[in-house]
Design an enzyme around this catalytic site. Structure first.
Site, PDB file in Angstrom:
ATOM      1  CG  ASP A  30      -0.795 -35.168  31.057  1.00 50.22           C
ATOM      2  OD1 ASP A  30      -0.578 -35.439  32.257  1.00 50.22           O
ATOM      3  OD2 ASP A  30      -1.046 -34.018  30.644  1.00 50.22           O
ATOM      4  CG  ASN A  32      -0.715 -34.701  36.183  1.00 53.46           C
ATOM      5  OD1 ASN A  32      -0.354 -34.803  35.014  1.00 53.46           O
ATOM      6  ND2 ASN A  32       0.135 -34.469  37.166  1.00 53.46           N
ATOM      7  CG  ASP A  34       2.002 -32.565  33.961  1.00 57.58           C
ATOM      8  OD1 ASP A  34       1.643 -33.394  33.077  1.00 57.58           O
ATOM      9  OD2 ASP A  34       2.849 -32.840  34.823  1.00 57.58           O
ATOM     10  CG  ASP A  38       0.941 -38.844  34.369  1.00 57.93           C
ATOM     11  OD1 ASP A  38       0.160 -39.804  34.341  1.00 57.93           O
ATOM     12  OD2 ASP A  38       0.598 -37.659  34.102  1.00 57.93           O
ATOM     13  CG  ASP A 107      15.727 -48.146  29.844  1.00 62.70           C
ATOM     14  OD1 ASP A 107      16.942 -48.409  29.736  1.00 62.70           O
ATOM     15  OD2 ASP A 107      14.987 -47.900  28.887  1.00 62.70           O
ATOM     16  CG  ASP A 204      20.845 -46.877  27.918  1.00 60.42           C
ATOM     17  OD1 ASP A 204      20.003 -46.778  27.024  1.00 60.42           O
ATOM     18  OD2 ASP A 204      21.749 -46.054  28.112  1.00 60.42           O
ATOM     19  CD  GLU A 259      20.487 -49.272  23.481  1.00 59.18           C
ATOM     20  OE1 GLU A 259      20.121 -48.518  22.588  1.00 59.18           O
ATOM     21  OE2 GLU A 259      21.074 -48.854  24.496  1.00 59.18           O
ATOM     22  CG  HIS A 332      13.528 -44.707  23.128  1.00 58.89           C
ATOM     23  ND1 HIS A 332      13.828 -46.057  23.185  1.00 58.89           N
ATOM     24  CD2 HIS A 332      14.569 -44.076  23.714  1.00 58.89           C
ATOM     25  CE1 HIS A 332      14.989 -46.210  23.773  1.00 58.89           C
ATOM     26  NE2 HIS A 332      15.465 -45.033  24.115  1.00 58.89           N
ATOM     27  CG  ASP A 333      17.201 -44.612  21.075  1.00 57.33           C
ATOM     28  OD1 ASP A 333      16.960 -43.527  21.635  1.00 57.33           O
ATOM     29  OD2 ASP A 333      17.693 -45.596  21.656  1.00 57.33           O
TER      30      ASP A 333
HETATM   31  C1  GLC Z   1      20.479 -45.674  24.545  1.00 56.24           C
HETATM   32  C2  GLC Z   1      19.075 -45.132  24.678  1.00 56.24           C
HETATM   33  C3  GLC Z   1      19.048 -43.729  24.169  1.00 56.24           C
HETATM   34  C4  GLC Z   1      19.984 -42.910  24.997  1.00 56.24           C
HETATM   35  C5  GLC Z   1      21.388 -43.517  25.045  1.00 56.24           C
HETATM   36  C6  GLC Z   1      22.188 -42.936  26.154  1.00 56.24           C
HETATM   37  O1  GLC Z   1      20.862 -45.816  23.238  1.00 56.24           O
HETATM   38  O2  GLC Z   1      18.153 -45.973  24.052  1.00 56.24           O
HETATM   39  O3  GLC Z   1      17.758 -43.182  24.155  1.00 56.24           O
HETATM   40  O4  GLC Z   1      20.062 -41.606  24.504  1.00 56.24           O
HETATM   41  O5  GLC Z   1      21.360 -44.899  25.267  1.00 56.24           O
HETATM   42  O6  GLC Z   1      21.700 -43.375  27.381  1.00 56.24           O
HETATM   43 CA    CA Z   2       1.277 -35.606  33.665  1.00 63.97          CA
END
Ligand code: GLC
Ligand code: CA
Length: 563
Positions: A30, A32, A34, A38, A107, A204, A259, A332-333
């Site tokens: 981050d 700034n 908040d 970013d 993405d 995605d 993906e 991230h999943d």
């Molecule tokens: C993919 C993404 C996930 C998202 C899902 C719906 O699996 O990696 O984070 O929630 O698609 O877009």
């Molecule tokens: Ca920020």
């Protein structure tokens, strides 16, 4: 097949040689104050990333979004999310990254949009405007499909007076790829970003974009089966991917990463066989559901290492010389890889290095998720209010309604949930791990930041971070680690993962002990072999591997090892 030296025929190209680093912008840095990561924050850390030695930055969605699914619900594909910055910030990020030799991929989330997207607003308003067919509308619910995040996949819209399909939340309506104008609009949007100079897209849930127009009921109670048979691999999917290549990606020197949910080693070549001109590479989820019950997100079971290894073996064979994929152990999943496949406790250091060794010495483009390079671990949330992920919240309330005790539900969320990977990157031992100067970050920092952080890792000769840097340099120095054949030893062994990477240019032996026990490895290591990577600082007994020990040998001479 497994012993074939693919590199003789395999096309050599930059995106096979690259290592991807995934940034989840909200949690990265981050700039700034908040409390939200970013684009300027990423710019400030570009030297860190280039020093690490990665090649491609994949940014999770940075587009305008109401953030119900943290950017995976896009309301404007051509606009930067204001919390992250402006288009000028993005252009600066791209230029600064390119200046350092780093590529940037974005993405592409085009199975669905946000319900706040203007297209959906128009589409729900009437059945006879230009956007009416941009989404999937039915007068009656045609089947029993369930959404990924819980609950039915069809929701009634009062305005349009019809049901629309959403494979994710009801705020993420599925786009109707049958409609040519929608497809043209998507390709045009992709070209808008390509023309800005981005280096590719991670796509995605791309196998879901084509739907069986008869909308049959779900084939089974097993969600993995439903994904494979009902949601993914639809009848016109490959036609769309080829069209996308022709109209967009194929016109630029870029990389495309699918993906590939619902794709197996049996049909993967349909997506990534280079002769088909669809995607450059994919990533699959087979090893990510091995320790689950029937593919249930919030379940954890034990698994056999031999099954885990078999997955890597069969995918390597399936992709052969003409296909390519990503190797990853978290993103991230999913939970943090060291907490899931390693030992997040006593052997965190060794096991994080062991997993890094595996990630960076298999055949495929490795993908490092932010924070893994310092061995970040899962977080423990005591109550649901501390969770951010919509999936976790939905699951919690569903289970509660079924009479489950809160503590048990939280235990499963802590073990399997997506917030584990989304806590802010731990930059230092300062307040909020140096991620933000705000009074509170958008998601609580993992309390272990006082010990696990980048500043600490940079000052420590034995750190996981330094180990990653050395592995990344090694992969660059020896193309055999990229293109060489993969041959396993002792595939049935339940603690050891042992393999060779070899071609005409070189020969490596990788020994990994996936356990806290000392294990005899029975490999006859020739005296000429040079130990080039090792996660212990002293050699140890020659024929044993210590707890979570990882070694990479470089063979200057040809050798045979006994099974
Ligand atoms: C993919 C993404 C996930 C998202 C899902 C719906 O699996 O990696 O984070 O929630 O698609 O877009
Ligand atoms: Ca920020």
């Amino acid at each position: 097949m497994a012993n074939q030296i693919y590199s003789i025929i395999m096309k050599k190209i930059w995106w096979k040689e690259a290592v991807i680093y995934q940034i989840y912008p909200r949690s990265f840095y981050d700039s700034n104050g908040d409390g939200i990561g970013d684009l300027q924050g990423i710019i400030q850390k570009l030297d860190y990333l280039s020093d690490l030695g990665v090649d491609v930055l994949w940014l999770s969605p940075i587009f305008a979004s109401p953030n119900l699914d943290n950017g995976y619900d896009i309301s404007d594909y051509r606009m930067i999310m204001p919390e992250f910055g402006t288009m000028a910030d993005f252009e600066e990020l791209l230029a600064q990254a390119h200046h350092r030799g780093l590529k940037v991929i974005l993405d592409l989330v085009v199975n669905h949009s946000s319900d706040q997207h203007q297209w959906f607003q128009e589409s729900r308003a009437a059945s006879d405007n230009p956007y009416s067919d941009y989404y999937i509308w039915k007068d009656e619910i045609p089947n029993d499909w369930q959404s990924f995040f819980g609950g039915p996949a069809w929701t009634y819209d009062d305005q349009r007076q019809a049901y629309y399909l959403h494979l994710f939340t009801s705020h993420q309506p599925d786009l109707n790829w049958e409609h040519p104008a929608l497809r043209a609009e998507i390709y045009d949007m992709m070209n808008f970003w390509y023309d800005k100079g981005i280096d590719g897209f991670r796509m995605d849930v791309i196998p879901l974009i084509s739907k069986d127009q008869s909308y049959p009921d779900a084939v089974s109670d097993n969600f993995d089966q439903v994904i494979f048979h009902n949601y993914a691999n639809g009848p016109r999917l490959h036609e769309y991917l080829q069209e996308m290549h022709q109209q967009s990606s194929g016109r630029y020197d870029v990389m495309t990463v699918g993906e590939c949910i619902g794709v197996t080693d049996q049909n993967c070549m349909m997506y990534v066989d280079e002769r088909r001109k669809e995607l450059n590479m994919l990533y699959h989820f087979e090893h990510m559901s091995l320790d689950t019950e029937n593919g249930e997100k919030y379940s954890r079971t034990s698994y056999h290492l031999s099954d885990f290894k078999r997955i890597f073996q069969k995918w390597d064979e399936a992709l052969g010389a003409q296909g390519w994929y990503n190797v990853f152990l978290d993103n991230h999943d999913f939970p943090r890889m060291v907490s899931r496949f390693g030992d997040g406790g006593a052997y965190r250091l060794q096991s994080a290095k062991l997993l890094a060794t595996m990630l960076l010495t298999l055949r495929g483009t490795p993908c490092i998720y932010q924070g893994s390079e310092i061995g970040m671990t899962n977080v423990s949330l005591s109550q649901i209010e501390e969770a951010d992920d919509i999936w976790a919240h939905n699951y919690y309330h569903e289970q509660l309604a079924k009479g489950d005790a809160p503590a048990g539900i939280m235990a499963r969320i802590n073990a399997c949930g997506r917030d584990n990977a989304r806590t802010p990157v731990q930059w230092s031992a300062e307040h909020h791990a140096g991620f933000t100067t705000a009074s509170a970050p958008w998601l609580k920092v993992n309390p272990n930041y006082t010990e696990i952080n980048v500043a600490q890792a940079e000052a420590d000769e034995q750190s996981i971070l330094l180990f990653y840097k050395r592995l990344l340099a090694l992969r660059k120095a020896y193309p055999t680690l990229i293109y060489g054949a993969f041959t396993q030893r002792m595939p049935e062994h339940e603690s050891l993962f042992i393999y060779e990477r070899h071609d005409d240019a070189g020969h490596f032996l990788v020994l990994l002990n996936f356990s806290a026990d000392e294990v005899e490895h029975v490999q006859d290591i020739s005296v000429e072999a040079e130990l080039i990577m090792h996660n212990y600082d002293s050699p140890g007994a020659a024929s044993f591997l210590r707890a979570w020990e990882a070694r990479v040998y470089n063979y200057s001479v040809k050798f045979e090892i006994k099974q």
